[in-house]
Design a protein around this motif. Structure first.
Motif: not given
Length: 190
Positions: A76-78, A169-176
């Motif tokens: 969620i933060q990512g 955002s969903f893909i970047v959040a996975l990496l983050a």
């Protein structure tokens, strides 16, 4: 600054860089159309790759920064980090496109696109492949786009980028939020 708030500070910084890359994509495309310069189109395609990879790299980088302080972002933060980053990028690119259409364009972009599609070769090609009706619809849409105000054109591009940012955002959040092993140099074995 605590590590819990680290992602908030970096989302604006990273969003600025993503917004600059998107603005460079837009400007290289626009001036490529206006001047019929293939090198600017080539630069546009190169920048498209950078515009896709850059947010992913920033997601990886925020993950690395958290791993250095022995912490981790939740998904969620990512997601908040990625969404904020893309909102800042959309705002910066939206301001760039509005400024371009308001102060520099003077109808040159749509007239350049219309000029490309009004060539006899283009009309003949569309007719030969059975897309004559599609060609007429496209020309009507381009003529309609020519009548839009600068704000309306900028909002169309902003909405397109916002939609792209929401999906990315969903893909970047996975990496983050990906769990990494400790990269803190103080805790490595020698």
């Amino acid at each position: 600054m605590t590590s819990n708030n680290l992602y908030r500070a970096y989302s604006m910084e990273y969003g600025t860089f993503v917004g600059i890359s998107w603005a460079m994509i837009f400007l290289s495309y626009v001036y490529g159309v206006r001047t019929s310069n293939p090198l600017l189109f080539l630069l546009c395609f190169a920048m498209l790759g950078l515009g896709f990879i850059l947010p992913l790299l920033f997601g990886f980088r925020i993950n690395w920064k958290y791993a250095r302080v022995n912490d981790k972002l939740s998904y969620i933060q990512g997601l908040f980090f990625a969404f904020n980053m893309f909102v800042f990028a959309c705002l910066l690119n939206g301001l760039t496109t509005y400024a371009y259409f308001e102060f520099f364009d003077e109808g040159m972009l749509t007239s350049g696109i219309l000029k490309m599609f009004e060539e006899a070769n283009m009309m003949e090609t569309y007719t030969q492949i059975g897309m004559g009706d599609s060609y007429k619809e496209m020309m009507a849409l381009l003529n309609e786009a020519d009548s839009l105000s600068s704000l309306e054109k900028a909002l169309i591009i902003f909405n397109n980028n916002f939609f792209y940012g929401c999906i990315m955002s969903f893909i970047v959040a996975l990496l983050a939020a990906h769990k990494r092993r400790n990269v803190n140099p103080d805790s490595t074995n020698r």
